[in-house]
Each structure stands twice: as structure tokens, then as C-alpha cells.
Design a protein around this motif. Structure first.
Motif, PDB file in Angstrom:
ATOM      1  N   ALA A  48       0.863  -1.358  -0.028  1.00 32.87           N
ATOM      2  CA  ALA A  48       0.362   0.033   0.079  1.00 32.87           C
ATOM      3  C   ALA A  48       0.818   1.419   0.029  1.00 32.87           C
ATOM      4  O   ALA A  48       0.698   2.325   0.706  1.00 32.87           O
ATOM      5  N   GLY A  49       1.829   1.048  -0.648  1.00 31.12           N
ATOM      6  CA  GLY A  49       2.783   2.359  -1.109  1.00 31.12           C
ATOM      7  C   GLY A  49       3.724   2.727   0.200  1.00 31.12           C
ATOM      8  O   GLY A  49       4.650   3.534   0.152  1.00 31.12           O
ATOM      9  N   VAL A  51      -3.129   4.699   3.260  1.00 31.46           N
ATOM     10  CA  VAL A  51      -2.924   4.746   4.372  1.00 31.46           C
ATOM     11  C   VAL A  51      -3.868   4.035   5.305  1.00 31.46           C
ATOM     12  O   VAL A  51      -3.649   3.604   6.410  1.00 31.46           O
ATOM     13  N   ALA A  52      -5.125   3.878   4.847  1.00 30.83           N
ATOM     14  CA  ALA A  52      -6.210   3.009   5.534  1.00 30.83           C
ATOM     15  C   ALA A  52      -5.827   1.538   5.618  1.00 30.83           C
ATOM     16  O   ALA A  52      -5.913   0.772   6.454  1.00 30.83           O
ATOM     17  N   ALA A  89      -0.171   8.542   9.160  1.00 32.24           N
ATOM     18  CA  ALA A  89       0.099   7.058   8.910  1.00 32.24           C
ATOM     19  C   ALA A  89       1.005   6.463   9.760  1.00 32.24           C
ATOM     20  O   ALA A  89       1.012   5.393  10.322  1.00 32.24           O
ATOM     21  N   ASP A  90       2.160   7.256  10.136  1.00 30.50           N
ATOM     22  CA  ASP A  90       3.053   6.521  11.241  1.00 30.50           C
ATOM     23  C   ASP A  90       2.824   6.491  12.495  1.00 30.50           C
ATOM     24  O   ASP A  90       3.297   5.591  13.270  1.00 30.50           O
ATOM     25  N   ALA A 123      -5.174  11.935  -4.146  1.00 34.10           N
ATOM     26  CA  ALA A 123      -5.571  11.881  -3.172  1.00 34.10           C
ATOM     27  C   ALA A 123      -6.275  10.649  -2.726  1.00 34.10           C
ATOM     28  O   ALA A 123      -6.105   9.916  -1.314  1.00 34.10           O
ATOM     29  N   LYS A 124      -7.172  10.140  -3.472  1.00 39.03           N
ATOM     30  CA  LYS A 124      -7.812   8.828  -3.240  1.00 39.03           C
ATOM     31  C   LYS A 124      -6.878   7.681  -3.119  1.00 39.03           C
ATOM     32  O   LYS A 124      -6.926   6.857  -2.138  1.00 39.03           O
ATOM     33  N   ALA A 125      -5.693   7.708  -3.810  1.00 40.00           N
ATOM     34  CA  ALA A 125      -4.780   6.730  -3.740  1.00 40.00           C
ATOM     35  C   ALA A 125      -3.994   6.715  -2.104  1.00 40.00           C
ATOM     36  O   ALA A 125      -3.644   5.631  -1.707  1.00 40.00           O
TER      37      ALA A 125
END
Length: 798
Positions: free
Chosen positions: A180-181, A730-731, A690-691, A723-725
Motif C-alpha cells: 500500500a505504498g 493509509v487506510a 500514517a506513522d 488523494a484517493k490513492a
């Protein structure tokens, strides 16, 4: 079909004018494959009708302005039932083609240097790697994510599609695993540039390197085997279908076949660089090399080339020249070599090499197990007793040439040392890098070398020279307690003041809200199987209630013990208390907060971090007020506010400050100026937030999930693919560690809001493996909203 258990030439395809740099098996037509070359083209090859064992060109693709270095096939879709071809080039672009026309269907721009590797996944996902040190994830003609972390060129990428995992290998000698990136793991062990990756299974993969080794890894991080046989850089790997056996090619002029962990066959080429390989569906092998020829090898006797063609290939190989400086043949002392009689002794293993002296010549032979004889693979030139050119000393080393280069009239002259056994392109690249010159001069310098050393090049001359970037060290590119869940106060050790307690969210009007916590939502009363009451959720979720007297009491208590230089005056305390009462609606009739009160709040929010949390709680409540929202989140002050909150959210910060900073950001969405600020700062805010998934605090997790949800709501109303990506990323990352059910629920609502009515976002979520990640929540019955929401998200991803 008869098999000889040994691969032999099926056919040679002289289809390109320069190096063949990439190969991939095509999905349509059956048995076809695609090749790309330094000649700037891509070509699709289809097998001829039996008994002809050759291939014919079916389609030629062009669209790059410089050489093409990699290719992959994108799986068929409803729109493109025959699949697509993606090619990456030295022009920094990715071109995507159909079989219907020679020009690109579309071009993907975004990399800042050569695109040197491509891999495709499910649902049209494309992963690219570049000399610009990044990898990028593309979907539906858009860059959805940029994977940053490598410190040198990304030479290899691949996708583990079942788990939504991505791998990248780099000239920084490492391999990174991405989810997820985010980089989840870094694999170390290779001692030089990582050049190739190949997937064995959902849990294992192979890597090859300039350090001449191949490594087998588990995705959990363990290197479980190292394979040695190559004597120079290894460029590519390919795995046989439904097997753990594989093939490899490299700079030692060879293709090697590996069975059960052992190199069982070595096939030499009449070309120095064997750049690429792929395994065709029938088990045959396609190989591309620096002589511009694609060669197909087969185990099936009925597909093997005629005896005449096999002999012609052997004759071509025997006429090749081998430079001992490449190290392919090990250390050579020509004076100690035996004569031709040495060839009467059989070899010990397939691919074993033996050098013999024939008069004044030195010849190289390779043992063929299948033929039971020594096969000549070339003449050795350039040995110590054959050096005829006059050497030139430069910086203590001997060179065949030392050129003087003047790049401009005003600057000093620069020296360019060169040996005839060197790659002119690589020497030119290193020269430009060493002298901090623009890569635009690469062709000019390389061609200068070629023009001024004509007649002195070892081996057959090749158009344009070999690829300058063989990697490694040679190239470095450039108080309901459910809302907060504290119990005793974790910040003071007491039970008197709990920041932001009482509830975790406001309750919007209308249908019962699943965000208002315990007892506020009963699915049984509202449930309708055809109605989705969970998402898309576009109104912001905020953290509303608080006990103002307790906040003020805690503020006074901490002020009494504060260092003298940080003590607040009675007037300041009075102003903060008055502001808190105003923003909590305790004053009637309401009097708006003053500019002085807002400025004072901003100033005091910079109190020492060990005592600032009650001030942050006032700030969290105040940003809901339209006037405070405009003053603190407006164009002038907004970025300062954002940066201050992000500094409090650093991973080593205090949990109370992390929590209240997150909640302040969530509440900022309640005003127009706050929304605009957070949209503009989205990348930095979500990256830092996210961290905090790694902080084991359920209240922080709930606030993090709420922040993602509020962003998802914004971008449902105003679609933004990037932004959606990031919301999806993050989710998905947060769901790896978050355990609290309320936080998980909010993340599910964020996912649902992100993908609702957006096919591209749905495809990206599928490619990231979101469905398999969340499926375990679909059967959760307590709270029922968790299972229901999960089922609805999974329905969107079907």
C-alpha cells in the motif's frame, strides 16, 4: 512430444537493428512474445505454422524518442480483451500499445530518468522502476503512488498479485517490499546492484545481481539459498510455469538453466551482453542479446533447428572473440595453457570452460553434456602476451587512449581515459558524472570515443555500442468513555482530567449515526438490506464534547508548576477560559471570540510539550468555531498551524499531544477554511498520521481513522485520484496494526467512501489486496456495524 532434456536452438530472429533489451510472453496470439530494443521499437512475434519452427513479426510498435529498455504485458480487460503492451524507455516515458496500431494508445509521463523495468498486476495495475531512484504505481493512465526509499537506480520491479505486495531491486544493493505504498521490509545480502527479480510463489522470489549471484528469498525476509555459476553481471531471470526451476542471463555471454537448485546447462552466445530472457507457455526459452538477435531454445526435438542451423550457430559462436579482462574465464596465465590434446579429456559438468593454446592463438571451449564433446565458444584476445597497443599513463594507470575534451570555451579541458576493451557508453557516462556534466552529452561523448578508436575495438562492432549502464558500482543515478477510552488519565496518572472525553464524535441529524458510540446506533432498528447507511460519508466526523471546568482546572494546575518563563498571567488564563466557554456554547447569548483570544490561544499552544495538552484540547474545540477556523486555518496562518500540529504528531512525541493534534485536524474539517487547508496539505498530513498507526494506543487509532475518513469524504465530493490513492494506502496500512473495533469500522467507512462509484479507485483497491485484507471482518457480529460495513465494501470491490 519427445524431449532431449537439454535445450538446443530452435531459431534465430534477426529482428532488431540494435541490442534487444526486453522480452515478455504475450497473452494474444497464442505462443507469441514481444521484444523491445535500443533501436526504439517494440515487436510482436508469432510462431509460424508447423513444420516451420521459426517466428514472424506480427506487429511493430514505435513511440519512444530514445532507446527502449523494458517491456511487460498488461492482462486483458473488457475494454482490451487482447491485453496491452507497456514499454519503458530512455526518454523517461512509458508507452502503452494495442495490437491495432503502431502508435501508443497513451503515454505515461512522470519519471525523471530512464524507465528501465516494468511489471503488471491485476486490474490493469502497472509498476515501473527508473534510474531516478523511484518506482511508480500506475492505473488507468494515472500515477497513483510513488515508492520512494531507494538511494540509487531501481533496476527491477515485480508484483506479488495475490497479496497486493510489490518488490523493487536497486543499484543501492537492496530489495524493498512495498505494501500500500509503504516500504514494509528491506532485504540485504547482495554485494552489488540488484538487476532482476522473479516470483516463484506467493511467499518466495528470486533476485539476481551484478555480484554474480542469484538469491532465493522468502517475503518474510529470509534468504534461503544462494546460487553461483555466472562469472559476470547477471541481468535477468525467468521462472518456468508451474515450477521452481528458472533461467538466468548475463554479461558472461551465457544463458543458464537451473533445475532443482543446480545449474544443469550453460548456453554461450556470440554476443557479450545477454540482456533478457522469458519462458514461453510451451516451455521454450526466448533470449535477447547485444547483437540485436532474439534466439529461441527448446527441449522438444520436433521444434529444434535443423542440423545445418545448429552447426551454423556453433560456427558463429566459435568465431566470437573473448576479452579475458571481463573475468568471464577467470584468471588466465596464457603461458601456462595446454595444447589441443587437452580437449581429449571429457569435462566434469555442463558449461565447464577450458582454454587451450593453438600456436599463437588461445581458444575457449565449453563442455556439452548432451553432445559429449567440447564446443568452441570463441577466440581469446587481449591477453598479456598479445598487448600490442602503446599504453598511456594517466593518474597512475595505463590506458590505450587519454583524450582531451573541451566542453566549453571558458572552462578547463578535461581528460577522458579509455581502453579498447571498455564500453564507450559506460566510459562516457562515468566521464559526465565525474565532471558533473549534463547527461545530454552522453551520445556526443560516446560517439566521439567510437569515431576516434575505429579499428581498435575488440570483437564485432555493434551499432551504438552496448548499454552504458550495466549497473552496480558503475552507475549511481543521478464521560462516556468509548470516544476516548482512557479510564485513568494516562497523561497525569490521575483520573480527574481526560482530554476530549465524553464522546468521540458528533451525531449528525437524520438516521442514527454509527459514529456516536455506545448505545447510539442500533442496526436492528434501522437495517434495510438494500440500503447502505455507512458510506459514502461526506460530512466530517468531529470530536465534540468536553468538560470545560476540568480542562481549566488542569490548565491552572499545570500553570502553577510551570517554569517561571512559561507561567501564564491571570489575564491570560481568564482569556483562555472565556474562549473555551464561547466555543463550547456555554455563553448565552453567544459572543464571538476576539482576535486577541485567538492570537493568545495560538501563542500558548507552543507551551512546553510536557504541559501543553490542555491547551491543545481547547484548540481542538476552538477550531470548530467559524471565526477561529477562519483565523487559524486561513491562507496566512493555516500552514503554520498545520506544521505545528505535525510536529506534535512525530512518532517519538507524547501520546497526549499526538492524540489531540489528530483530533484538532479532524475538527478543522468542520469549517470551509480548515477543509481547504487540509486538502492543500493532504500529502504531508496523511503521511505523518500514517506513522501513528504503529503507536499502540486505541484512542490515537480512532483519531487516525477519523482523519482518513474525513479526507475520504472530501475527495468523494471533489474527486482527486492521487488523494484517493493516498487514502487507500493509509487506510490499508493502518489496518495492518489497528485492533480497536471502532477504529477498524471508521477505516472501513473510509475505504467504502473512497471507492464508492469510482471504478479507478476500486481497481486500485483490488490491486493493493484490500479485499483479502478486510475479508476477515465480514463475519464480525459485535458490533454488527463492523461486519455489515465490511460486506458492503467487499461488494464494491467485486
Amino acid at each position: 512430444m519427445a524431449s532431449s532434456n537439454s535445450f538446443k536452438l530452435r531459431c534465430s530472429i534477426p529482428g532488431h537493428e540494435m541490442d534487444v533489451r526486453g522480452l515478455a510472453t504475450a497473452i494474444f496470439p497464442e505462443g507469441a512474445f514481444v521484444s523491445v530494443s535500443r533501436d526504439r521499437t517494440g515487436r510482436v512475434w508469432v510462431p509460424n505454422s508447423s513444420p516451420d519452427t521459426g517466428f514472424s513479426e506480427m506487429h511493430c510498435m514505435s513511440g519512444h524518442s530514445n532507446f527502449v529498455s523494458c517491456v511487460c504485458v498488461i492482462a486483458p480487460s473488457e475494454t482490451y480483451p487482447r491485453g496491452l503492451f507497456a514499454t519503458g524507455g530512455n526518454d523517461n516515458n512509458i508507452c502503452v500499445f494495442t495490437l491495432d496500431r503502431p502508435q501508443p494508445l497513451y503515454t505515461l509521463e512522470g519519471h525523471k530518468n530512464t524507465v528501465c523495468t516494468l511489471s503488471s498486476g491485476k486490474f490493469g495495475t502497472l509498476l515501473s522502476g527508473s534510474w531516478d531512484t523511484t518506482a511508480k504505481v500506475w492505473l488507468n493512465e494515472k500515477c497513483m503512488m510513488t515508492l520512494q526509499g531507494h538511494t540509487a537506480a531501481v533496476w527491477a520491479v515485480t508484483i506479488l498479485p495475490e497479496q497486493g505486495l510489490m518488490l523493487s531491486g536497486s543499484a543501492d544493493k537492496t530489495i524493498k517490499l512495498w505494501k500500500a505504498g509503504r516500504c514494509e521490509r528491506t532485504f540485504t545480502g547482495h554485494e552489488d546492484c540488484v538487476r532482476g527479480l522473479a516470483v516463484i510463489s506467493n511467499t518466495e522470489f528470486l533476485s539476481c545481481s551484478n555480484d554474480t549471484s542469484i538469491r532465493r528469498w522468502q517475503v518474510t525476509g529470509e534468504c534461503i539459498q544462494v546460487y553461483y555459476s555466472h562469472t559476470n553481471y547477471i541481468y535477468s531471470l525467468a521462472v518456468f510455469p508451474d515450477s521452481q526451476d528458472f533461467i538466468s542471463t548475463g554479461e558472461d555471454r551465457s544463458l543458464r538453466i537451473w533445475r532443482q537448485g543446480e545449474c544443469c546447462q550453460t548456453i554461450r552466445f556470440p554476443a557479450q551482453s545477454v540482456w533478457c530472457c522469458c519462458v514461453l507457455p510451451n516451455g521454450d526459452i526466448a533470449v535477447g542479446a547485444s547483437d540485436g538477435i532474439i534466439r529461441i531454445f527448446t527441449e522438444a526435438e520436433d521444434r529444434m533447428a535443423s542440423a545445418e542451423d545448429l552447426q551454423a550457430f556453433e560456427d558463429e559462436l566459435s568465431k566470437a572473440t573473448i576479452d579475458p579482462k571481463t573475468g568471464d574465464l577467470g584468471d588466465i596465465k596464457l603461458e601456462d595453457l595446454p595444447g589441443r590434446e587437452h580437449l581429449n579429456e571429457p569435462g566434469n559438468r555442463d558449461g565447464q570452460t577450458r582454454l587451450i593454446k593453438d600456436g599463437q592463438k588461445v581458444e575457449a571451449y565449453q563442455w556439452s553434456v548432451s553432445d559429449g564433446r567440447w564446443v568452441k565458444i570463441g577466440d581469446v584476445v587481449g591477453g598479456s602476451n598479445q598487448q600490442t597497443s602503446k599504453s598511456v599513463m594517466y593518474e597512475g594507470k595505463e590506458y590505450d587512449y587519454v583524450f582531451t575534451i573541451d566542453m566549453n570555451e571558458e572552462g578547463p579541458s578535461m581528460k577522458l581515459p579509455y581502453n579498447v576493451t571498455d564500453d564507450p557508453w559506460l566510459v562516457a557516462h562515468n566521464f559526465l558524472q565525474r565532471n558533473d556534466l549534463s547527461p545530454m552529452f552522453l551520445d556526443q561523448v560516446a560517439n566521439f570515443i567510437i569515431e576516434n578508436t575505429k579499428g581498435h575495438v575488440v570483437g564485432p562492432a555493434q551499432i551504438g555500442g552496448g548499454d552504458p549502464f550495466t549497473g552496480g558500482s558503475r552507475y549511481v543515478p543521478g464521560s462516556s468513555n468509548d470516544g476516548s477510552g482512557f479510564g485513568a488519565d494516562p497523561f497525569t496518572g490521575a483520573g480527574r482530567y481526560i482530554p476530549g472525553s465524553s464522546s468521540n464524535a458528533s451525531a449528525p441529524s437524520g438516521v442514527a449515526d454509527p459514529f456516536t458510540g455506545k448505545g447510539a446506533y442500533s442496526s436492528a432498528a434501522q437495517r434495510q438490506t438494500s440500503t447502505n447507511i455507512y458510506f459514502p460519508k461526506t460530512d466530517g466526523v468531529t470530536f465534540e464534547q468536553a468538560n470545560a471546568p476540568q480542562i481549566i482546572a488542569k490548565l491552572k494546575e499545570l500553570n502553577e508548576g510551570a517554569p517561571q518563563e512559561h507561567k501564564l498571567s491571570d489575564d491570560t488564563m481568564g482569556s483562555l477560559e472565556q474562549l473555551l466557554l464561547v466555543v463550547c456554547g456555554a455563553n448565552s447569548p453567544e459572543t464571538p471570540p476576539t482576535i486577541q483570544q485567538i492570537s493568545l490561544l495560538w501563542k500558548v499552544s507552543h507551551w512546553p510539550e510536557d504541559i501543553v495538552f490542555p491547551v491543545l484540547d481547547i484548540l481542538r474545540l476552538a477550531v470548530r468555531h467559524p471565526q477561529v477556523n477562519e483565523s487559524l486555518c486561513g491562507e496566512a496562518e493555516g500552514v503554520q498551524l498545520c506544521n505545528h500540529l505535525l510536529s506534535l504528531m512525530r512518532p517519538d512525541g507524547r501520546p497526549a499531544n499526538q492524540l489531540l493534534a489528530l483530533r484538532t485536524l479532524c475538527n478543522s474539517f468542520s469549517g470551509r477554511h480548515g477543509r481547504a487547508l487540509l486538502v492543500s496539505q493532504r500529502e504531508a498530513v496523511l503521511s505523518r498520521a500514517a506513522d501513528l498507526a504503529a503507536v499502540f494506543n486505541k484512542n490515537i487509532h480512532i483519531a487516525l481513522a477519523t482523519l482518513v475518513l474525513n479526507y475520504a469524504g472530501c475527495f468523494h465530493i471533489q474527486p482527486d485520484l492521487d488523494a484517493k490513492a493516498q487514502c487507500l494506502s493509509v487506510a490499508s496500512r493502518a489496518l495492518e496494526t489497528v485492533q480497536d473495533k471502532e477504529a477498524i469500522f471508521r477505516l472501513l467507512v473510509a475505504l467504502g467512501t473512497t471507492v464508492a462509484s469510482d471504478q479507478t479507485a476500486q481497481d486500485l483497491a483490488r490491486s493493493l489486496g484490500v479485499g483479502s485484507q478486510i475479508s476477515k471482518y465480514s463475519t464480525v457480529s459485535e458490533p454488527s456495524k463492523l461486519g455489515e460495513c465490511c460486506q458492503l465494501v467487499l461488494k464494491e470491490l467485486q
